[in-house]
Design a protein around this motif. Sequence first.
Motif, short mmCIF file in Angstrom:
data_model
loop_
_atom_site.label_atom_id
_atom_site.label_comp_id
_atom_site.label_asym_id
_atom_site.label_seq_id
_atom_site.Cartn_x
_atom_site.Cartn_y
_atom_site.Cartn_z
N LYS A 128 -7.96 -1.24 -11.22
CA LYS A 128 -8.69 -1.65 -10.03
C LYS A 128 -9.05 -0.41 -9.23
O LYS A 128 -8.24 0.46 -9.01
CB LYS A 128 -7.84 -2.60 -9.18
N ALA A 129 -10.29 -0.34 -8.79
CA ALA A 129 -10.75 0.82 -8.03
C ALA A 129 -9.94 0.99 -6.75
O ALA A 129 -9.65 0.02 -6.06
CB ALA A 129 -12.24 0.67 -7.69
N ASN A 130 -9.58 2.25 -6.44
CA ASN A 130 -8.85 2.53 -5.21
C ASN A 130 -9.57 3.55 -4.33
O ASN A 130 -8.99 4.10 -3.41
CB ASN A 130 -7.44 3.02 -5.52
N GLY A 131 -10.85 3.83 -4.66
CA GLY A 131 -11.61 4.78 -3.87
C GLY A 131 -11.93 4.25 -2.48
O GLY A 131 -11.90 3.04 -2.23
N TYR A 190 -12.15 4.47 6.95
CA TYR A 190 -12.67 4.40 5.59
C TYR A 190 -12.46 2.99 5.04
O TYR A 190 -11.40 2.38 5.24
CB TYR A 190 -11.97 5.41 4.69
N SER A 191 -13.45 2.49 4.33
CA SER A 191 -13.37 1.18 3.71
C SER A 191 -13.26 1.32 2.20
O SER A 191 -13.48 2.40 1.64
CB SER A 191 -14.61 0.34 4.07
N HIS A 192 -12.92 0.24 1.53
CA HIS A 192 -12.75 0.25 0.08
C HIS A 192 -14.06 0.54 -0.62
O HIS A 192 -15.13 0.07 -0.22
CB HIS A 192 -12.18 -1.08 -0.39
N ASP A 193 -14.00 1.32 -1.69
CA ASP A 193 -15.17 1.66 -2.50
C ASP A 193 -14.94 1.18 -3.92
O ASP A 193 -14.08 1.71 -4.64
CB ASP A 193 -15.42 3.17 -2.47
N ASN A 194 -15.69 0.19 -4.34
CA ASN A 194 -15.51 -0.39 -5.67
C ASN A 194 -16.00 0.51 -6.79
O ASN A 194 -15.74 0.24 -7.96
CB ASN A 194 -16.23 -1.74 -5.76
N ASP A 195 -16.73 1.58 -6.46
CA ASP A 195 -17.36 2.41 -7.47
C ASP A 195 -16.60 3.69 -7.78
O ASP A 195 -17.05 4.47 -8.63
CB ASP A 195 -18.79 2.77 -7.02
N CYS A 224 -13.41 10.07 -8.53
CA CYS A 224 -14.15 9.95 -9.79
C CYS A 224 -14.98 8.67 -9.78
O CYS A 224 -14.48 7.59 -9.44
CB CYS A 224 -13.20 9.90 -10.98
N GLU A 225 -16.22 8.78 -10.16
CA GLU A 225 -17.08 7.62 -10.27
C GLU A 225 -16.66 6.77 -11.47
O GLU A 225 -16.34 7.31 -12.53
CB GLU A 225 -18.54 8.05 -10.41
N ARG A 226 -16.67 5.48 -11.29
CA ARG A 226 -16.25 4.58 -12.36
C ARG A 226 -17.38 4.24 -13.33
O ARG A 226 -17.15 3.60 -14.36
CB ARG A 226 -15.70 3.28 -11.75
N THR A 276 -19.06 11.24 -12.48
CA THR A 276 -18.91 12.50 -11.75
C THR A 276 -17.57 12.55 -11.03
O THR A 276 -17.12 11.57 -10.44
CB THR A 276 -20.05 12.65 -10.72
N ALA A 277 -16.93 13.71 -11.08
CA ALA A 277 -15.65 13.93 -10.39
C ALA A 277 -15.87 14.94 -9.28
O ALA A 277 -16.42 16.03 -9.51
CB ALA A 277 -14.60 14.43 -11.36
N ARG A 278 -15.47 14.60 -8.07
CA ARG A 278 -15.61 15.48 -6.91
C ARG A 278 -14.26 15.77 -6.29
O ARG A 278 -13.34 14.94 -6.35
CB ARG A 278 -16.53 14.84 -5.85
#
Length: 484
Positions: A81-84, A124-129, A176-178, A183-185
């Motif tokens: 599950k995304a945690n970004g 900050y809010s949850h980012d699904n991506d 990291c983008e899912r 892309t990893a930043r």
Amino acid sequence: MCTFLYDYKNFACKSHYTHLFSATPKTFPLSFRKKKPLKSEFSVLLSNPTPTSLCDRYNGSLPNGDRGRRKSRFALYKRTKANGVKPSSMHIHNTPQESKAVSSKGLHSISYTLSRHQTVVVEYSHDNDTDMFQIGRSTESPIDFVVTDTISGGQEGEENPITQSTISRFACRVVCERNPPYTARIFAAGFDSSKNIFLGEKAAKWKNPDGHMDGLTTNGVLVMHPKGGFTEESKPGVWREISVCGDVYTLRETRSAQTPGKLVCYFQHGSSCMTSAVFPETKCVSAGYPPQVENESNILLDGSLVDLCGATLLWRTAEGLFHAPTQKHLEALRQEINAARPQCPVGLNTLAFPSMNRTRALTSLEDKQPWVYLACGHVHGYHNWGHRSEQGPHTQRECPMCRVVGPYVLLCLGSEPAFYVDTGAPTHAFVPCGHVCSEKSVRYWSEIPLPHGTHAFHAACPFCATQLTLTQGWSKLIFQGPVD
């Protein structure tokens, strides 16, 4: 050095991406990508190694072995599950406690303390991506990869306890983008157990032209992208500092200076740098910003180095590791050298490099282990004569073959494949530590200036982080074949 692997490929019907800090790289044929993750790697170079009597100091593993989240290498996979997180709103309060984001563990936030009476809080809010991974010295649960530093200096055999670490407890975070291109930043600072980042009154912070707040951590997070990627033709890039929001700056005068460097590249948060819903005064993404500079960003590339002021990390991509040597390849090169039966030109006894695992366990000298006179490169077996100075960590000895005087050290094969820029034979050794790898690898690392202290830079061996000598960073090995 620690390696960080990164991959966002399908694995057992689940999508994974792998980040590896100083992990042993593995490569797989293209046809196997659907079954096994192709990893990218983040390796950690320990910047301040403790002197020991063996040349094998770290060399691909921590002194006490990998334990839990404290490893010399670390692989990250795509989370179930995304945690970004992404910035959602900004508030100005008299105290940080007035913000719901600070008091609630359900929301991430960054607090910028401007004075005792004013604090800017960005929620900050949850980012699904995206997926987020955090690195730091803390052993608290939000840290995915625990890194520690050691103290340099002292004589062999002395204990060098860590009196005060220079690595931040929550040093940085990698996002990291899912989805492709995965892309990893990298961003400075990490969220603590309360999901907050606090920049105190004395921390370097400011308001950008587009209205969003930003800042730097105490000792900073530095990044260097090599020119030409991580290959035998690569050249050193320029060291930059990454801000809390991912912008790129020139270096400060010292690591902890409150005045930031010059803005080189700004990070566009999502489709826009900061949406007008977050910062109403923002009218244009690039308003007030300098033009973007090519190849300057917080995106991690193959061979990117990340310095945390006490540990340096090497990032390897999946594509880069596909062409890199493997542990089996290094073992085959070791066996090939031993099969040639190199001999000590004086004792005429056959020399042999021990296996990688056995090298780490060696506690005493063995007759077959190769030693080298670094000034000339002649390889011998061990002998206790020819001293031209007092015995110590940098004993000067005279080579019986050419009479050149210089250090006489034990040779150890570099056992972390991620640090090799090619698959060439191990024919050269770093000076003065004696770690052996390919010619192009020693040439590459001898040209890379690694941060040291608050403002110094010097080249170092990637396997043990020992500072290379200024006049001779490496030596070509001269083996004598069997007389029969």
